[in-house]
Design an enzyme around this catalytic site. Structure first.
Site, PDB file in Angstrom:
ATOM      1  N   HIS A 110      -0.215  -9.855 -23.409  1.00 13.47           N
ATOM      2  CA  HIS A 110       1.149 -10.333 -23.210  1.00 13.47           C
ATOM      3  C   HIS A 110       1.095 -11.851 -23.273  1.00 13.47           C
ATOM      4  CE1 HIS A 110       5.313 -10.106 -21.811  1.00 13.47           C
ATOM      5  NE2 HIS A 110       5.036 -11.270 -21.253  1.00 13.47           N
ATOM      6  N   CYS A 111       1.776 -12.430 -24.229  1.00 10.76           N
ATOM      7  CA  CYS A 111       1.733 -13.873 -24.450  1.00 10.76           C
ATOM      8  C   CYS A 111       2.917 -14.537 -23.753  1.00 10.76           C
ATOM      9  CB  CYS A 111       1.760 -14.166 -25.946  1.00 10.76           C
ATOM     10  SG  CYS A 111       1.709 -15.911 -26.328  1.00 10.76           S
ATOM     11  N   PHE A 112       2.627 -15.519 -22.912  1.00  5.08           N
ATOM     12  CA  PHE A 112       3.695 -16.192 -22.196  1.00  5.08           C
ATOM     13  C   PHE A 112       4.391 -17.243 -23.050  1.00  5.08           C
ATOM     14  CE2 PHE A 112       1.080 -14.558 -18.738  1.00  5.08           C
ATOM     15  CZ  PHE A 112       2.051 -13.838 -18.085  1.00  5.08           C
TER      16      PHE A 112
END
Length: 166
Positions: A110-112
């Site tokens: 999950h890329c912020f």
């Protein structure tokens, strides 16, 4: 969990702000100070190529989120499972993201910075975004050092010269 959701909102704004600052530094300070008219066009084209590819792949990563497997696919373990390792959600290249609350096909992470999961549908754009962003940062470092050399008459022959800048 609320802090992570807030980070999903703040990180893209930070990225766009950093991009705008870099853009301004290039066209106001670095390129006009370092290069004469024939060289200005070449370096402007190189910078615009790197920057537009980085921004384009960033936008494609956001606009094409990872594929969501059908809602009938549930995690193998309940959400309140005492085992906090995400590996027990794996099954046939599917992974449950606790932040997105979705089952993602071939999920990597999950890329912020993008605010969504990187998976089957947007992995190519994310990898290209990382490559072009790294190239732009390296090019910025080289031009930044060249700007300091020209503007302040600093010679970087001695490796300790960087410490004098601090």
């Amino acid at each position: 969990m609320l802090r992570l959701r807030l980070l999903n909102t703040v990180a893209p704004a930070y990225f766009f702000t950093a991009t705008a600052v870099t853009f301004a530094l290039y066209f106001v300070f670095f390129i006009p100070t370092i290069f004469q008219p024939p060289g200005i066009m070449i370096h402007t084209i190189i910078f615009l190529y790197l920057m537009l590819n980085a921004l384009g792949n960033y936008a494609m990563t956001i606009w094409f989120p990872s594929e969501t497997v059908s809602d009938s696919t549930l995690p193998l373990c309940p959400v309140d499972c005492p085992d906090r390792v995400d590996a027990h959600y794996l099954r046939n290249d599917r992974h449950f993201c606790k932040l997105c609350k979705k089952v993602i096909l071939k999920r990597d992470h999950h890329c912020f910075f993008t605010g969504n999961c990187i998976g089957n549908n947007n992995m190519r754009y994310f990898v290209m975004f990382c490559i072009y962003t790294s190239s732009t940062c390296l090019y910025s470092l080289v031009l930044g050092v060249a700007y300091l050399t020209v503007e302040y008459s600093i010679s970087f022959e001695n490796p300790l010269t960087f410490l004098t800048l601090l």
